[in-house]
Design a protein around this motif. Structure first.
Motif, PDB file in Angstrom:
ATOM      1  N   ARG A 261       2.869  10.261  -2.074  1.00  0.00           N
ATOM      2  CA  ARG A 261       1.659   9.489  -2.372  1.00  0.00           C
ATOM      3  C   ARG A 261       1.984   7.995  -2.469  1.00  0.00           C
ATOM      4  O   ARG A 261       1.308   7.150  -1.876  1.00  0.00           O
ATOM      5  N   ASP A 262       3.037   7.690  -3.213  1.00  0.00           N
ATOM      6  CA  ASP A 262       3.446   6.287  -3.331  1.00  0.00           C
ATOM      7  C   ASP A 262       3.980   5.753  -2.004  1.00  0.00           C
ATOM      8  O   ASP A 262       3.749   4.591  -1.646  1.00  0.00           O
ATOM      9  N   ALA A 263       4.710   6.595  -1.274  1.00  0.00           N
ATOM     10  CA  ALA A 263       5.262   6.169   0.020  1.00  0.00           C
ATOM     11  C   ALA A 263       4.151   5.800   0.991  1.00  0.00           C
ATOM     12  O   ALA A 263       4.251   4.814   1.728  1.00  0.00           O
ATOM     13  N   PHE A 264       3.076   6.586   0.987  1.00  0.00           N
ATOM     14  CA  PHE A 264       1.946   6.298   1.867  1.00  0.00           C
ATOM     15  C   PHE A 264       1.334   4.941   1.536  1.00  0.00           C
ATOM     16  O   PHE A 264       1.070   4.119   2.427  1.00  0.00           O
ATOM     17  N   LEU A 265       1.097   4.691   0.243  1.00  0.00           N
ATOM     18  CA  LEU A 265       0.478   3.423  -0.160  1.00  0.00           C
ATOM     19  C   LEU A 265       1.349   2.236   0.214  1.00  0.00           C
ATOM     20  O   LEU A 265       0.848   1.207   0.686  1.00  0.00           O
ATOM     21  N   ARG A 266       2.666   2.353   0.022  1.00  0.00           N
ATOM     22  CA  ARG A 266       3.555   1.253   0.369  1.00  0.00           C
ATOM     23  C   ARG A 266       3.648   1.065   1.888  1.00  0.00           C
ATOM     24  O   ARG A 266       3.811  -0.048   2.378  1.00  0.00           O
ATOM     25  N   THR A 267       3.530   2.162   2.611  1.00  0.00           N
ATOM     26  CA  THR A 267       3.563   2.077   4.071  1.00  0.00           C
ATOM     27  C   THR A 267       2.363   1.304   4.598  1.00  0.00           C
ATOM     28  O   THR A 267       2.501   0.385   5.418  1.00  0.00           O
ATOM     29  N   VAL A 268       1.151   1.662   4.136  1.00  0.00           N
ATOM     30  CA  VAL A 268      -0.036   0.971   4.648  1.00  0.00           C
ATOM     31  C   VAL A 268      -0.105  -0.459   4.119  1.00  0.00           C
ATOM     32  O   VAL A 268      -0.661  -1.344   4.785  1.00  0.00           O
ATOM     33  N   LYS A 269       0.472  -0.699   2.960  1.00  0.00           N
ATOM     34  CA  LYS A 269       0.528  -2.068   2.427  1.00  0.00           C
ATOM     35  C   LYS A 269       1.297  -2.984   3.378  1.00  0.00           C
ATOM     36  O   LYS A 269       0.926  -4.140   3.599  1.00  0.00           O
ATOM     37  N   ALA A 270       2.357  -2.431   3.975  1.00  0.00           N
ATOM     38  CA  ALA A 270       3.204  -3.224   4.878  1.00  0.00           C
ATOM     39  C   ALA A 270       2.487  -3.591   6.167  1.00  0.00           C
ATOM     40  O   ALA A 270       2.933  -4.484   6.903  1.00  0.00           O
ATOM     41  N   PHE A 271       1.363  -2.922   6.478  1.00  0.00           N
ATOM     42  CA  PHE A 271       0.627  -3.235   7.704  1.00  0.00           C
ATOM     43  C   PHE A 271      -0.244  -4.481   7.551  1.00  0.00           C
ATOM     44  O   PHE A 271      -0.849  -4.931   8.521  1.00  0.00           O
ATOM     45  N   ASN A 272      -0.348  -5.015   6.338  1.00  0.00           N
ATOM     46  CA  ASN A 272      -1.186  -6.189   6.067  1.00  0.00           C
ATOM     47  C   ASN A 272      -2.637  -6.008   6.525  1.00  0.00           C
ATOM     48  O   ASN A 272      -3.168  -6.821   7.300  1.00  0.00           O
ATOM     49  N   PRO A 273      -3.286  -4.963   6.055  1.00  0.00           N
ATOM     50  CA  PRO A 273      -4.696  -4.765   6.430  1.00  0.00           C
ATOM     51  C   PRO A 273      -5.592  -5.783   5.733  1.00  0.00           C
ATOM     52  O   PRO A 273      -5.200  -6.403   4.741  1.00  0.00           O
ATOM     53  N   CYS A 274      -6.811  -5.953   6.236  1.00  0.00           N
ATOM     54  CA  CYS A 274      -7.743  -6.866   5.575  1.00  0.00           C
ATOM     55  C   CYS A 274      -8.499  -6.146   4.468  1.00  0.00           C
ATOM     56  O   CYS A 274      -9.021  -6.799   3.557  1.00  0.00           O
ATOM     57  N   ILE A 275      -8.539  -4.827   4.526  1.00  0.00           N
ATOM     58  CA  ILE A 275      -9.202  -4.074   3.467  1.00  0.00           C
ATOM     59  C   ILE A 275      -8.667  -2.640   3.431  1.00  0.00           C
ATOM     60  O   ILE A 275      -8.381  -2.059   4.479  1.00  0.00           O
ATOM     61  N   VAL A 276      -8.493  -2.097   2.248  1.00  0.00           N
ATOM     62  CA  VAL A 276      -8.082  -0.706   2.047  1.00  0.00           C
ATOM     63  C   VAL A 276      -9.094  -0.060   1.128  1.00  0.00           C
ATOM     64  O   VAL A 276      -9.423  -0.612   0.074  1.00  0.00           O
TER      65      VAL A 276
END
Length: 453
Positions: free
Chosen positions: A293-308
């Motif tokens: 769960r934490d790995a997923f959040l950190r992974t998508v954080k690294a993509f620099n999205p404009c909104i999650v």
């Protein structure tokens, strides 16, 4: 969510309450004041007594409690009786694993879960605002976040087969400056939970493409294939396997595989998804973080999205204690049973099917342990903590979004409501009880906030 007892106090008479009034029966003390009639509080006591008996491998007492529950349970009764039916099935399933030699109780039967057509799924998600609430809040937030962008890429992690997107596509088609080019990427694997669809991801994408073309919105639909998942489903159907293969999928969530582009507004959409990512620490895992769960959040954080956006239900169903899960689950999942009671007849096949899907969830929460127990819902405050630890911060919903959600709820029964909680969470409520929460989690990137909903 703090567990609260339901307002429904319907009492059910027992056929033979004297059976448990003997000194030898440990039920008589546990249910003092309840025998003769059972309301929700007494049913909960019975469920907890059964859980205790199971934990102590007391097959005789398990059967006694189940006999009482069987007198209460009914798939076509009032909300308490219907909910009890599914808890009884889950307890029978668990008992068959814990003390199979002592179990000769026939309180459960296998329910075959039907695969829906796309049209049937649309009716399903419209039945109560359990899903539409999150769709509405998320789409409105996305629409605001991508203002000024000519290209948008949505990574969609959800269990409802892209039912969220026709409304957004329609809204984008009406944008004054014209619609952006829209890409939606979905994983080929999904948690093995209802609702199930009778068409493939590719077919869903084709239908979305046809709708987008009709609305003059440039559109592309991509499915991320996971070879290990595809290989496993050749042996076992997707909906019957408890193996989510998420760690393998995580390895495919890279900028190159996802074809991320600098000129696109990247949106991460998680609808009822995080709970199915294991929150169990993985000491021997290749994943460097404490849980998937934490790995997923950190992974998508690294993509620099404009909104999650993160939408999920607000309840703690991940406790290691069976008794805790029973208490929380019984008081929380009563909500949809009570809501359906307000507008569908007791023998409605549509109602029974919807409740059967909730029963699927109850069985996993109660009957399974370890990695097979994939229903690991956390309360909103814990989700917020994980988001902050991953580097996100919350952003409030704008008043336009609040207005759209209120309008949606006005289309449903008067018991549905909405309230705002800390960390800018919106909460769907039923008669004052918390149910589904959208959250916005954000960081400032190119002057666009990202939101966890």
């Amino acid at each position: 969510m703090k567990t609260e007892l339901r307002g429904n106090t319907t009492s059910i008479s027992l056929q033979n309450p004297s059976l448990f009034n003997t000194p030898q029966s440990s039920l008589s003390g546990a249910l003092k004041g309840c025998l003769g009639s059972l309301d929700g509080a007494c049913i909960e006591k019975l469920l907890l007594h059964c859980a205790s008996a199971l934990e102590h491998n007391d097959g005789t007492l398990v059967q006694q409690v189940m006999w009482v529950l069987n007198n209460v349970a009914s798939l076509v009764g009032d909300p308490n009786q219907r909910l009890t039916s599914w808890f009884l099935r889950a307890l029978v399933s668990r008992a068959s694993k814990v003390c199979p030699t002592a179990m000769d109780f026939d309180g459960s039967s296998t329910i075959r879960r039907r695969q829906m057509s796309v049209t049937e799924l649309a009716v399903y998600v419209d039945l109560i605002p359990w899903h539409r609430f999150g769709f509405c809040a998320s789409n409105s937030a996305i629409f605001k976040a991508i203002e000024g962008y000519s290209k948008v890429h949505i990574l969609d992690f959800s269990i409802t087969h892209c039912m969220q997107w026709p409304t957004l596509i329609d809204a984008l088609a009406k944008r004054p400056e014209g619609p952006p080019s829209l890409r939606i990427t979905v994983p080929s694997c999904r948690p093995p939970v209802p609702p199930f669809l009778n068409v493939s991801c590719e077919e869903v994408g084709l239908r979305l493409s046809n709708f987008a073309k009709f609305r003059d919105v440039p559109f592309e639909f991509i499915v991320i294939d996971d070879p290990s998942y595809l290989a496993s489903t050749e042996i076992m159907p997707k909906e019957s396997s408890h193996d989510f293969h998420f760690e393998s999928l995580l390895n495919h969530l890279t900028p190159s595989v996802l074809n991320l582009r600098d000129d696109e507004a990247l949106v991460i959409n998680c609808q009822n998804w995080l709970r199915y990512l294991s929150n169990i620490e993985q000491p021997g895992s290749s994943v460097q973080y404490s849980s998937l769960r934490d790995a997923f959040l950190r992974t998508v954080k690294a993509f620099n999205p404009c909104i999650v956006l993160v939408v999920d239900e607000d309840s703690d169903l991940s406790a290691p204690s069976l008794s805790s899960r029973i208490t929380t689950c019984f008081n929380y999942l009563w909500i949809p049973f009570d809501a359906l009671e307000t507008f569908l007849p007791k023998d409605s096949s549509q109602r029974i099917e919807y409740e059967s899907d909730i029963g699927h969830k109850i069985e996993n929460i109660i009957s399974f342990e370890g990695l097979q127990r994939i229903e690991r819902l956390e309360p909103g405050i814990k989700v917020s903590e994980r988001m902050k630890n991953a580097g996100f911060f919350s952003v409030p919903f704008c008043e336009d979004t609040i207005g759209e959600v209120r309008s949606l709820l006005e289309e449903h029964a008067s018991g549905w409501g909405m309230k705002r909680e800390e960390d800018h969470m919106l909460m769907l409520t039923w008669k004052g009880h918390n149910s589904v929460l959208p959250q916005l989690g954000s960081q400032l990137i190119c002057r666009i906030n990202w939101v966890w909903t």
